[in-house]
Scaffold this motif. Structure first.
Motif, PDB file in Angstrom:
ATOM      1  N   ASN A   1       0.871  -1.174   0.000  1.00  0.00           N
ATOM      2  CA  ASN A   1       0.000   0.000   0.000  1.00  0.00           C
ATOM      3  C   ASN A   1       0.906   1.222   0.000  1.00  0.00           C
ATOM      4  O   ASN A   1       1.572   1.523   0.997  1.00  0.00           O
ATOM      5  CB  ASN A   1      -0.919   0.005   1.226  1.00  0.00           C
ATOM      6  CG  ASN A   1      -1.902   1.171   1.220  1.00  0.00           C
ATOM      7  OD1 ASN A   1      -1.722   2.156   0.504  1.00  0.00           O
ATOM      8  ND2 ASN A   1      -2.941   1.062   2.018  1.00  0.00           N
ATOM      9  N   ASP A   2       0.933   1.926  -1.132  1.00  0.00           N
ATOM     10  CA  ASP A   2       1.880   3.034  -1.307  1.00  0.00           C
ATOM     11  C   ASP A   2       1.174   4.380  -1.300  1.00  0.00           C
ATOM     12  O   ASP A   2       1.670   5.355  -1.857  1.00  0.00           O
ATOM     13  CB  ASP A   2       2.645   2.848  -2.619  1.00  0.00           C
ATOM     14  CG  ASP A   2       3.921   3.656  -2.677  1.00  0.00           C
ATOM     15  OD1 ASP A   2       4.528   3.879  -1.621  1.00  0.00           O
ATOM     16  OD2 ASP A   2       4.309   4.093  -3.785  1.00  0.00           O
ATOM     17  N   SER A   3       0.007   4.476  -0.674  1.00  0.00           N
ATOM     18  CA  SER A   3      -0.802   5.685  -0.759  1.00  0.00           C
ATOM     19  C   SER A   3      -0.580   6.664   0.393  1.00  0.00           C
ATOM     20  O   SER A   3      -1.009   7.810   0.316  1.00  0.00           O
ATOM     21  CB  SER A   3      -2.291   5.324  -0.796  1.00  0.00           C
ATOM     22  OG  SER A   3      -2.682   4.616   0.377  1.00  0.00           O
ATOM     23  N   GLY A   4       0.085   6.242   1.423  1.00  0.00           N
ATOM     24  CA  GLY A   4       0.241   7.083   2.602  1.00  0.00           C
ATOM     25  C   GLY A   4       1.609   7.696   2.736  1.00  0.00           C
ATOM     26  O   GLY A   4       2.477   7.561   1.861  1.00  0.00           O
TER      27      GLY A   4
ATOM     28  N   HIS B   1       8.323   0.666  -5.365  1.00  0.00           N
ATOM     29  CA  HIS B   1       7.185  -0.219  -5.088  1.00  0.00           C
ATOM     30  C   HIS B   1       7.651  -1.639  -5.392  1.00  0.00           C
ATOM     31  O   HIS B   1       7.611  -2.079  -6.539  1.00  0.00           O
ATOM     32  CB  HIS B   1       5.998   0.169  -5.984  1.00  0.00           C
ATOM     33  CG  HIS B   1       4.741  -0.558  -5.674  1.00  0.00           C
ATOM     34  ND1 HIS B   1       3.524   0.063  -5.589  1.00  0.00           N
ATOM     35  CD2 HIS B   1       4.487  -1.878  -5.420  1.00  0.00           C
ATOM     36  CE1 HIS B   1       2.584  -0.827  -5.318  1.00  0.00           C
ATOM     37  NE2 HIS B   1       3.159  -2.012  -5.213  1.00  0.00           N
TER      38      HIS B   1
ATOM     39  N   GLN C   1       4.993   3.889   3.436  1.00  0.00           N
ATOM     40  CA  GLN C   1       4.550   2.694   2.704  1.00  0.00           C
ATOM     41  C   GLN C   1       4.347   1.544   3.678  1.00  0.00           C
ATOM     42  O   GLN C   1       5.180   1.316   4.556  1.00  0.00           O
ATOM     43  CB  GLN C   1       5.603   2.316   1.662  1.00  0.00           C
ATOM     44  CG  GLN C   1       5.176   1.227   0.700  1.00  0.00           C
ATOM     45  CD  GLN C   1       6.287   0.917  -0.293  1.00  0.00           C
ATOM     46  OE1 GLN C   1       7.215   0.165   0.010  1.00  0.00           O
ATOM     47  NE2 GLN C   1       6.203   1.512  -1.476  1.00  0.00           N
TER      48      GLN C   1
END
Length: 209
Positions: free
Chosen positions: A30-33, A62, A36
């Motif tokens: 999950n690389d949205s915050g 990623h 990671q």
């Protein structure tokens, strides 16, 4: 008696030290915050979700599914793991020489800092884009060579050169400046000159570019 009382705490400390690090396989990212977080499999029965992955400042990636991970557990607590290293074996460039460095992606694009061959950028047939640069300067000690089978397009109000320019260099020995000089000085032989309002067509110039 003191030694016997110390055995329990000592064993716990040794156990925590031995379990402070582990190898795992990465299964999701999950690389949205701001940090990671990843899902890792420590074994077939031990899966940890939401583990933070910490990387060096200025570098972000990623990792593909199936990447190897090194996990550090704070205080030896298996519920407090932090991923501190990753490696994707199928895409890792191999056989680098001493002192060499390469930045690479899973599909083979790379920036390769070689030991003796300079810097090599491999784009794998994909576009290379530089955005929002105020100025771009290339300082070369030797020749700047551009190979573009598809042509070159310049969208600019003015193209300047401090030196001469030469087109069709394989067959044309003259620069544009030399051809302009020839054009300024060339003459045409005129035959069949007539008087009055007559006009004649001249031959080709004596000086050829």
């Amino acid at each position: 008696m003191t030694r016997e009382l110390d055995v329990g705490p000592m064993q716990r400390m040794i156990r925590r030290a031995l379990t402070a690090f582990a190898r795992a396989l990465l299964s999701a990212v999950n690389d949205s915050g701001g940090v990671q977080v990843v899902q890792i499999s420590l074994s077939s029965t031990e899966v940890r979700d939401g583990s933070p992955r910490i990387a060096e400042f200025g570098f972000s990636s990623h990792p593909p599914e199936g990447s190897d991970c090194v996990v550090a557990f704070l205080g030896g607590d298996r519920t407090k793991g932090i991923v501190i290293g990753t490696c994707h074996q199928p895409s890792r460039p191999k056989n680098l020489g001493p002192g060499e460095t390469i930045l690479h992606s899973q599909d083979g694009k790379s920036v390769y800092l070689t030991a003796s061959g300079g810097i090599v950028v491999e784009a794998k047939g994909q576009p290379v884009v530089v955005n929002d640069a105020s100025d771009v300067t290339w300082n070369c000690s030797g020749k700047f060579k551009l190979v573009a089978p598809g042509g070159v397009e310049i969208d600019a109000p003015l193209v300047q050169s401090t030196g001469d320019m030469q087109d069709n260099s394989a067959s044309n020995p003259h620069t544009i400046a030399a051809m302009r000089q020839i054009a300024n000085l060339h003459t045409h032989p005129v035959k069949g000159v007539q008087g009055g309002g007559s006009s004649v067509t001249s031959d080709a110039p004596n000086q050829q570019q």
